[in-house]
Design a protein around this motif. Structure first.
Motif, short mmCIF file in Angstrom:
data_model
loop_
_atom_site.label_atom_id
_atom_site.label_comp_id
_atom_site.label_asym_id
_atom_site.label_seq_id
_atom_site.Cartn_x
_atom_site.Cartn_y
_atom_site.Cartn_z
N ILE A 1 61.28 4.21 45.35
CA ILE A 1 59.90 4.59 45.56
C ILE A 1 59.35 3.99 46.85
O ILE A 1 58.43 4.54 47.44
CB ILE A 1 58.99 4.25 44.35
N ASP A 2 59.93 2.88 47.30
CA ASP A 2 59.48 2.25 48.54
C ASP A 2 59.80 3.10 49.77
O ASP A 2 59.24 2.86 50.85
CB ASP A 2 60.10 0.85 48.69
N ASP A 3 60.71 4.06 49.63
CA ASP A 3 61.06 4.95 50.74
C ASP A 3 60.09 6.12 50.89
O ASP A 3 60.17 6.87 51.86
CB ASP A 3 62.49 5.49 50.55
N CYS A 4 59.19 6.30 49.93
CA CYS A 4 58.20 7.38 49.98
C CYS A 4 56.94 6.83 50.64
O CYS A 4 56.39 5.83 50.20
CB CYS A 4 57.90 7.89 48.57
N LEU A 5 56.53 7.48 51.70
CA LEU A 5 55.47 6.95 52.55
C LEU A 5 54.33 7.94 52.72
O LEU A 5 54.53 9.15 52.64
CB LEU A 5 56.02 6.62 53.94
N ILE A 6 53.15 7.40 53.02
CA ILE A 6 52.03 8.25 53.42
C ILE A 6 52.22 8.61 54.89
O ILE A 6 52.46 7.75 55.73
CB ILE A 6 50.68 7.53 53.22
N VAL A 7 52.15 9.90 55.17
CA VAL A 7 52.26 10.43 56.53
C VAL A 7 50.87 10.90 56.94
O VAL A 7 50.23 11.66 56.20
CB VAL A 7 53.27 11.59 56.59
N GLU A 8 50.42 10.47 58.10
CA GLU A 8 49.10 10.87 58.58
C GLU A 8 49.24 11.96 59.63
O GLU A 8 49.97 11.80 60.61
CB GLU A 8 48.34 9.68 59.15
N LEU A 9 48.58 13.07 59.39
CA LEU A 9 48.55 14.16 60.36
C LEU A 9 47.36 13.93 61.30
O LEU A 9 46.35 13.36 60.89
CB LEU A 9 48.39 15.50 59.65
N ASN A 10 47.50 14.36 62.54
CA ASN A 10 46.40 14.22 63.48
C ASN A 10 45.17 14.93 62.93
O ASN A 10 45.27 16.00 62.35
CB ASN A 10 46.77 14.83 64.83
N LYS A 11 44.02 14.32 63.16
CA LYS A 11 42.75 14.93 62.77
C LYS A 11 41.96 15.15 64.06
O LYS A 11 41.66 14.20 64.78
CB LYS A 11 41.98 14.02 61.83
N ILE A 12 41.69 16.41 64.35
CA ILE A 12 40.95 16.76 65.55
C ILE A 12 39.55 17.20 65.12
O ILE A 12 39.37 18.30 64.59
CB ILE A 12 41.67 17.88 66.34
N PRO A 13 38.56 16.32 65.31
CA PRO A 13 37.21 16.65 64.86
C PRO A 13 36.45 17.49 65.88
O PRO A 13 36.72 17.43 67.08
CB PRO A 13 36.56 15.27 64.71
N SER A 14 35.53 18.29 65.37
CA SER A 14 34.60 19.00 66.23
C SER A 14 33.34 19.27 65.43
O SER A 14 33.33 19.11 64.20
CB SER A 14 35.21 20.31 66.76
N ASP A 15 32.29 19.71 66.09
CA ASP A 15 31.06 20.01 65.37
C ASP A 15 31.20 21.26 64.52
O ASP A 15 30.33 21.57 63.71
CB ASP A 15 29.87 20.12 66.33
#
Length: 134
Positions: A5-19
């Motif tokens: 289970i330690d090999d399973c990770l949270i992956v963050e995708l880029n977040k491109i904000p705009s109005d």
């Protein structure tokens, strides 16, 4: 090599904000750590429902709460760990050989899954006792 289970990770995708709202982009082997072959999503899930209940032999998955929230309980046969997913630009990378169960769905929850393989029933382990004896 045994996956844990330690090999399973949270992956963050880029977040491109705009109005006009945010956008996140998933790209094979760039911010998703495998080649994406299949994408599917589940929705209109009753809050008391349980999904998953299987492991994959070879395929990787990235599980994202595209809307709402839910828990992902992962199990390597020795230990369990629960992840609470509620952010559409963060996903849980599930590696082969990890049992997963999804539960505690919020209203309007949408589970988005990116998978490294096409649907192949022989890649699934659907019996928990067989999974534990691997």
């Amino acid at each position: 090599m045994m996956i844990s289970i330690d090999d399973c990770l949270i992956v963050e995708l880029n977040k491109i904000p705009s109005d006009k709202g945010n956008i996140s982009v998933a790209e094979s082997n760039i911010n998703v750590p495998f080649d994406i072959k299949r994408i599917y999503y589940t929705y209109d899930i009753p809050s008391e429902a349980e999904r998953g209940g299987h492991a994959h032999k070879e395929q990787h998955e990235l599980v994202i709460a595209a809307s709402g929230s839910f828990n992902v309980v992962i199990d390597d046969g020795k230990r369990k760990k629960t992840f609470f997913l509620n952010n559409p630009n963060k996903g849980l990378w599930l590696k082969p050989g990890i049992w997963r169960e999804l539960n505690n769905f919020s209203s309007g929850g949408v589970v988005l899954v990116m998978n490294s393989g096409l649907y192949l029933e022989s890649d699934y382990i659907r019996d928990y006792n067989k999974f534990k004896s691997k």
